[in-house]
Scaffold this motif. Structure first.
Motif, short mmCIF file in Angstrom:
data_model
loop_
_atom_site.label_atom_id
_atom_site.label_comp_id
_atom_site.label_asym_id
_atom_site.label_seq_id
_atom_site.Cartn_x
_atom_site.Cartn_y
_atom_site.Cartn_z
N LEU A 121 0.84 -1.20 0.00
CA LEU A 121 0.00 0.00 0.00
C LEU A 121 0.87 1.25 0.00
O LEU A 121 1.92 1.30 0.65
CB LEU A 121 -0.93 0.00 1.21
CG LEU A 121 -1.86 -1.22 1.37
CD1 LEU A 121 -2.77 -1.05 2.58
CD2 LEU A 121 -2.69 -1.44 0.10
N GLY A 122 0.42 2.27 -0.73
CA GLY A 122 1.14 3.54 -0.75
C GLY A 122 2.54 3.42 -1.32
O GLY A 122 3.42 4.22 -1.00
N GLY A 123 2.76 2.43 -2.19
CA GLY A 123 4.06 2.27 -2.82
C GLY A 123 5.05 1.45 -2.04
O GLY A 123 6.21 1.32 -2.47
N ARG A 124 4.64 0.89 -0.89
CA ARG A 124 5.56 0.04 -0.13
C ARG A 124 6.05 -1.10 -1.01
O ARG A 124 5.26 -1.78 -1.66
CB ARG A 124 4.84 -0.50 1.11
CG ARG A 124 5.67 -1.41 2.02
CD ARG A 124 6.74 -0.65 2.79
NE ARG A 124 6.17 0.44 3.56
CZ ARG A 124 5.70 0.31 4.82
NH1 ARG A 124 5.70 -0.87 5.41
NH2 ARG A 124 5.24 1.36 5.47
N ASP A 125 7.37 -1.30 -1.02
CA ASP A 125 7.93 -2.36 -1.84
C ASP A 125 7.53 -3.72 -1.28
O ASP A 125 7.46 -3.92 -0.06
CB ASP A 125 9.46 -2.25 -1.86
CG ASP A 125 10.10 -3.15 -2.88
OD1 ASP A 125 9.45 -3.45 -3.89
OD2 ASP A 125 11.26 -3.56 -2.68
N VAL A 126 7.23 -4.65 -2.17
CA VAL A 126 6.93 -6.03 -1.79
C VAL A 126 8.13 -6.87 -2.24
O VAL A 126 8.35 -7.06 -3.43
CB VAL A 126 5.63 -6.55 -2.43
CG1 VAL A 126 5.32 -7.97 -1.93
CG2 VAL A 126 4.46 -5.62 -2.11
N ARG A 127 8.89 -7.34 -1.28
CA ARG A 127 10.16 -8.00 -1.57
C ARG A 127 9.96 -9.48 -1.91
O ARG A 127 8.98 -10.10 -1.52
CB ARG A 127 11.11 -7.85 -0.38
CG ARG A 127 11.48 -6.39 -0.08
CD ARG A 127 12.35 -6.25 1.15
NE ARG A 127 11.63 -6.66 2.35
CZ ARG A 127 12.08 -7.58 3.20
NH1 ARG A 127 13.23 -8.20 2.98
NH2 ARG A 127 11.38 -7.90 4.28
N VAL A 128 10.93 -10.02 -2.63
CA VAL A 128 10.92 -11.43 -2.99
C VAL A 128 10.79 -12.30 -1.74
O VAL A 128 10.04 -13.28 -1.73
CB VAL A 128 12.20 -11.79 -3.78
CG1 VAL A 128 12.36 -13.31 -3.90
CG2 VAL A 128 12.17 -11.15 -5.16
N GLU A 129 11.50 -11.93 -0.69
CA GLU A 129 11.47 -12.71 0.55
C GLU A 129 10.06 -12.74 1.15
O GLU A 129 9.64 -13.75 1.73
CB GLU A 129 12.45 -12.13 1.57
CG GLU A 129 13.91 -12.23 1.17
CD GLU A 129 14.34 -11.12 0.22
OE1 GLU A 129 13.50 -10.25 -0.11
OE2 GLU A 129 15.51 -11.15 -0.22
N GLU A 130 9.32 -11.64 1.01
CA GLU A 130 7.96 -11.60 1.55
C GLU A 130 7.01 -12.47 0.73
O GLU A 130 6.13 -13.14 1.29
CB GLU A 130 7.48 -10.14 1.58
CG GLU A 130 8.21 -9.31 2.62
CD GLU A 130 7.95 -7.82 2.48
OE1 GLU A 130 8.07 -7.10 3.49
OE2 GLU A 130 7.63 -7.37 1.36
N ILE A 131 7.19 -12.47 -0.58
CA ILE A 131 6.36 -13.33 -1.43
C ILE A 131 6.64 -14.80 -1.12
O ILE A 131 5.72 -15.62 -1.00
CB ILE A 131 6.60 -13.03 -2.91
CG1 ILE A 131 6.17 -11.59 -3.24
CG2 ILE A 131 5.84 -14.02 -3.80
CD1 ILE A 131 6.59 -11.12 -4.60
N GLU A 132 7.92 -15.12 -0.96
CA GLU A 132 8.26 -16.50 -0.60
C GLU A 132 7.65 -16.87 0.74
O GLU A 132 7.14 -18.00 0.91
CB GLU A 132 9.78 -16.66 -0.54
CG GLU A 132 10.21 -18.08 -0.21
CD GLU A 132 11.72 -18.27 -0.26
OE1 GLU A 132 12.26 -18.92 0.66
OE2 GLU A 132 12.34 -17.79 -1.22
N SER A 133 7.64 -15.95 1.70
CA SER A 133 7.04 -16.21 3.00
C SER A 133 5.54 -16.50 2.89
O SER A 133 5.00 -17.32 3.63
CB SER A 133 7.27 -15.03 3.95
OG SER A 133 8.64 -14.88 4.24
N ILE A 134 4.88 -15.82 1.95
CA ILE A 134 3.44 -16.07 1.74
C ILE A 134 3.23 -17.51 1.27
O ILE A 134 2.37 -18.23 1.79
CB ILE A 134 2.87 -15.07 0.73
CG1 ILE A 134 2.81 -13.66 1.34
CG2 ILE A 134 1.48 -15.51 0.26
CD1 ILE A 134 2.47 -12.56 0.35
N PHE A 135 4.02 -17.94 0.29
CA PHE A 135 3.89 -19.31 -0.20
C PHE A 135 4.18 -20.32 0.92
O PHE A 135 3.46 -21.31 1.08
CB PHE A 135 4.83 -19.55 -1.38
CG PHE A 135 4.30 -19.07 -2.70
CD1 PHE A 135 3.23 -19.72 -3.30
CD2 PHE A 135 4.87 -17.99 -3.35
CE1 PHE A 135 2.73 -19.29 -4.53
CE2 PHE A 135 4.39 -17.56 -4.58
CZ PHE A 135 3.32 -18.21 -5.17
#
Length: 392
Positions: free
Chosen positions: A354-368
């Motif tokens: 939100l508001g341009g906050r970067d979504v990092r690769v590590e965070e996407i991996e954590s979701i999976f």
């Protein structure tokens, strides 16, 4: 012709190729470069169009409304507060069934004031009767603008189209874009030739006052056109692939193994990063996939259910928030599965970026990994709505 372009300039080239008769423009970050470049094309004689400099976004859409009703192909672009300001006219344009096409550079709404990316602006406009197509990259943005006119102007549809592209990540970032030749687009897209137009010699009334005895039928006709658009969007994507040689999925795209255990559903430019994570995790032996929503409105329940069949857990990533409940895409995906998949997978909502906050690769991996049950998300485990990247 391959050119090194940012997303805004790529969109301007698409507009040049579809040859609108009227462009109404009010600049707002991050889409300003689109209407500036279109002005250059008109000034240089590369595009023959009337360029209307208006005093507000509300007037920009009103000008497009009038131009389209008079028989001209019309285009505009906006973002964030500008889209909110033209909200009244969005409903007029869709309700009167004039096929305007608009690009929205997705930008978070104020306050607090910001110019950065999220999807709240177009999500709030999802119920205005416009078709909404979300793109992953600048090449898709260019191609989707061209396709949008063929969808909108189809006599069975006659519904405006909003092409949604992420602020800065797409609008201002440069990449190699293949710009089609004008003659190829002329072969793909016929001139706009509506059956009903404003004509002093054949008077018609657009948007007349409607009593309760008639109003509901107009809305049902709009909904029927939206449902027909599910098939037309696919057909146009296939036609574009045959004519231009480049195919984009019509409604949704599934990336990864068909028998994936867990699937993340998302929209927009973040899907490119998610694909990288999907590749890496599958290489490491974990069966995961992405379902990218390209057409958010109309929303294809059938395609989504087919894509999620067999998954034991689904995570929906929202770059928006319906305050007091959850992300809008999550709400729609969960509703689509209800009663259609048995057994239905568990569906979790991940809100971030939100508001341009970067979504990092590590965070996407954590979701999976969270969906696979291999990683926890602290105290958020008790809720189906989980916030990604919050700084506390």
């Amino acid at each position: 012709m391959k050119m090194y372009l940012n997303g805004n300039t790529a969109v301007a080239h698409a507009v040049r190729l579809v040859k609108p008769g009227v462009v109404a423009a009010y600049p707002i970050t991050p889409q300003t470069v689109i209407v500036e470049k279109i002005a250059d094309f008109i000034a240089n004689g590369e595009l023959d169009a009337q360029y209307i400099k208006v005093e507000s976004e509300h007037t920009a859409m009103a000008a497009c409304y009038g131009a389209s009703a008079a028989g001209a192909r019309a285009f505009t672009a906006t973002s964030s507060q500008g889209l909110a300001y033209m909200q009244e006219m969005l409903n007029y344009v869709s309700g009167v069934r004039v096929p305007v096409v608009m690009v929205v550079g997705n930008r978070a709404l104020s306050g607090p004031w910001t110019i950065w990316l999220d999807h709240q602006d177009t999500i709030q406009a999802r119920d205005t009767g416009w078709i909404q197509l979300y793109v992953e990259n600048s090449q898709e943005a260019l191609d989707t603008i061209i396709q949008a006119y063929k969808i909108a102007e189809n006599p069975e549809i006659l519904t405006p189209v909003m092409v949604c592209m992420d602020a800065f990540v797409l609008t201002h970032t440069e990449e190699v874009v293949d710009v089609p030749e004008a003659k190829a687009i002329d072969a793909f897209l016929s001139p706009y030739n509506p059956e009903f137009v404003l004509d002093a010699n054949n008077p018609l009334t657009f948007s007349f006052g409607t009593p309760p005895a008639l109003y509901m039928e107009f809305r049902v006709l709009q909904e029927q056109a939206m449902q027909r658009a599910l098939g037309i969007i696919k057909e146009v994507a296939e036609d574009y692939g045959r004519t231009i040689g480049r195919y984009w999925p019509g409604l949704i795209e599934k990336y990864g193994p068909e028998d994936a255990e867990v699937v993340v559903v998302a929209m927009g430019s973040l899907c490119g990063t998610i694909k990288e994570v999907v590749d890496d995790l599958n290489y490491r032996g974990k069966k995961v996939a992405l379902v990218r929503i390209r057409a958010y409105r109309p929303f294809s329940v059938t395609d989504i259910c087919q894509a999620l069949q067999g998954a034991r857990a689904v995570g929906v990533f929202d770059r928006d928030l319906s305050f007091g409940y959850a992300g809008a895409l999550y709400t729609d995906v969960k509703a689509a599965l209800y009663g259609n998949l048995n057994p239905a997978p568990r569906v979790l909502n991940y809100v971030g970026g939100l508001g341009g906050r970067d979504v990092r690769v590590e965070e996407i991996e954590s979701i999976f990994l969270n969906l696979l049950g291999e990683q926890h998300m602290d105290q958020q485990e008790q809720s189906d709505v989980r916030f990604v990247g919050v700084r506390w």
